[in-house]
Design a protein around this motif. Structure first.
Motif, PDB file in Angstrom:
ATOM      1  N   ARG A   1     -18.189  -0.697 -98.838  1.00 49.07           N
ATOM      2  CA  ARG A   1     -16.984  -1.022 -99.615  1.00 49.07           C
ATOM      3  C   ARG A   1     -16.472  -2.409 -99.236  1.00 49.07           C
ATOM      4  O   ARG A   1     -16.090  -3.210-100.096  1.00 49.07           O
TER       5      ARG A   1
ATOM      6  N   ILE B   1     -16.050  -5.538-101.874  1.00 48.55           N
ATOM      7  CA  ILE B   1     -14.736  -6.173-102.034  1.00 48.55           C
ATOM      8  C   ILE B   1     -14.780  -7.614-101.518  1.00 48.55           C
ATOM      9  O   ILE B   1     -14.211  -8.530-102.129  1.00 48.55           O
TER      10      ILE B   1
ATOM     11  N   ASP C   1      -8.331   0.420-103.505  1.00 50.68           N
ATOM     12  CA  ASP C   1      -8.334  -1.044-103.330  1.00 50.68           C
ATOM     13  C   ASP C   1      -9.532  -1.664-104.055  1.00 50.68           C
ATOM     14  O   ASP C   1      -9.426  -2.731-104.651  1.00 50.68           O
ATOM     15  N   LEU C   2     -10.669  -0.970-103.976  1.00 50.23           N
ATOM     16  CA  LEU C   2     -11.877  -1.473-104.636  1.00 50.23           C
ATOM     17  C   LEU C   2     -11.672  -1.562-106.143  1.00 50.23           C
ATOM     18  O   LEU C   2     -12.037  -2.564-106.772  1.00 50.23           O
TER      19      LEU C   2
ATOM     20  N   VAL D   1      -9.387  -4.537-106.993  1.00 48.99           N
ATOM     21  CA  VAL D   1     -10.084  -5.826-106.936  1.00 48.99           C
ATOM     22  C   VAL D   1     -11.037  -5.978-108.130  1.00 48.99           C
ATOM     23  O   VAL D   1     -11.144  -7.060-108.721  1.00 48.99           O
TER      24      VAL D   1
END
Length: 280
Positions: free
Chosen positions: A27, A31, A146-147, A150
Motif C-alpha cells: 500500500r 501511494i 487513504d489509498l 489518493v
C-alpha cells in the motif's frame, strides 16, 4: 581467511526485497508512487514559478485545520482539506489584490494558520501525540481509505492534462502574453494553487507537515538542472520522484529508519547527483 562484510556483521541485507510481499508496504509503495507523480507534476509549476515557499506555507497552514479536527473530534484530514484550500484561495487573493510579494502573502497566512493551530491544541485536553503524528507522518501507516483518496486525487489531476496543462505552462513563462491571448490566468492560477493545496494535505499523513514540501520542490529542482524544455523537466521530475520514493521505502525497510525521512534523503541524493552532472 574470509572477511565478512560490514552489512553481514550488522545483520543488514541491502538486497532484501521481501518487503514487496508485505501488504502494508505494498500500500505504501502504491501511494508513494502516486504522490511522487503528483508532486513532480504540480511541483514543476511551483519551482518554475519560483514559488517553492508555497509548499512549506500550505503545509503549515494545514496544521491549523488538523488541530481544529483534533479539537472537534472530526477526522483531521476532512477539516484540513477545506481549511487549506481556503488558505490557498486567501493567498491567491492577496497576491492578486495587492502588490505584495508572493512570499509575503504566504507568510501572512502561514503565521495565521500556525497561530490558530497552537490555539486549538491548547484548548484540547488529552495527549498531543496525535498532533505529533501529523508533524512527522508515516507512509507505512496508511489505510485502504487513504489509498482510495489518493487514487481519486490522481484521477482528478489527470483530468487537468487536456485543458489546463498548456494554459498553466503558458502563463508560467509569459503571464502577460497569456492574458493578451484571452486566457483567464488569475482563475487558472487559483486552480493550480488549490490543486497544490490538495496534494499537500493528502500527503501530510504519509510524510508529515515538516517534510511534505520536499516532494514538491526537490525532484523538480533537480530535473530543472538537466532539462531544456518544461515538458522534459516535468517528466524527469516525476520519474526522479518515483525512483527516490522506491529507494526511500527500500532503505526504510533495510535500515529500519523512518520512511518519510528516508524518501526525502533519497531525493536529496538525487539532487546532488543531478547537480554534479548538470548541463553547462
Amino acid at each position: 581467511m574470509r572477511t565478512m562484510s560490514w552489512e553481514a556483521n550488522m545483520g543488514i541485507d541491502l538486497f532484501a526485497f521481501d518487503w514487496l510481499g508485505v501488504p502494508f508496504m505494498q500500500r505504501a509503495l502504491v501511494i508513494g508512487i502516486l504522490l511522487a507523480s503528483l508532486g513532480g507534476y504540480f511541483g514543476s509549476f511551483v519551482v518554475q514559478r519560483k514559488m517553492s515557499f508555497l509548499g512549506a506555507g500550505l503545509a503549515h497552514a494545514a496544521f491549523g485545520g488538523i488541530a481544529a479536527g483534533l479539537l472537534t473530534g472530526v477526522e483531521p484530514l476532512w477539516i484540513a482539506l477545506p481549511f487549506t484550500v481556503l488558505v490557498a484561495a486567501g493567498i491567491h487573493w492577496i497576491r492578486q489584490a495587492t502588490d505584495l510579494a508572493d512570499d509575503t502573502a504566504i507568510g501572512i497566512f502561514f503565521s495565521l494558520s500556525v497561530a490558530l493551530g497552537v490555539l486549538f491544541l491548547s484548548l484540547r485536553t488529552g495527549s498531543t501525540m496525535d498532533a505529533a503524528s501529523y508533524l512527522f507522518g508515516s507512509i507505512l501507516a496508511v489505510s485502504p481509505a487513504d489509498l482510495w483518496l489518493v487514487c481519486g486525487l490522481a484521477l482528478l489531476s489527470l483530468l487537468t492534462l487536456p485543458r489546463l496543462w498548456g494554459r498553466w505552462a503558458y502563463a508560467t513563462f509569459d503571464d502577460e502574453s497569456a492574458r493578451a491571448q484571452g486566457l483567464h490566468t488569475g482563475r487558472d492560477s487559483l486552480l493550480l494553487t488549490v490543486f497544490v493545496a490538495l496534494v499537500i494535505v493528502v500527503s501530510i499523513k504519509m510524510v508529515g507537515i515538516l517534510l511534505v514540501s520536499a516532494w514538491l520542490v526537490i525532484p523538480p529542482a533537480a530535473a530543472r538542472l538537466r532539462s531544456r524544455r518544461f515538458s522534459t523537466m516535468m517528466l524527469s521530475a516525476i520519474v526522479l520522484s518515483v525512483v527516490a520514493t522506491m529507494a526511500g521505502l527500500h532503505a526504510s525497510w533495510v535500515f529500519n529508519i523512518p520512511s518519510g525521512a528516508a524518501i526525502v534523503l533519497s531525493q536529496i541524493v538525487a539532487f546532488l547527483l543531478y547537480f554534479g552532472i548538470r548541463r553547462p
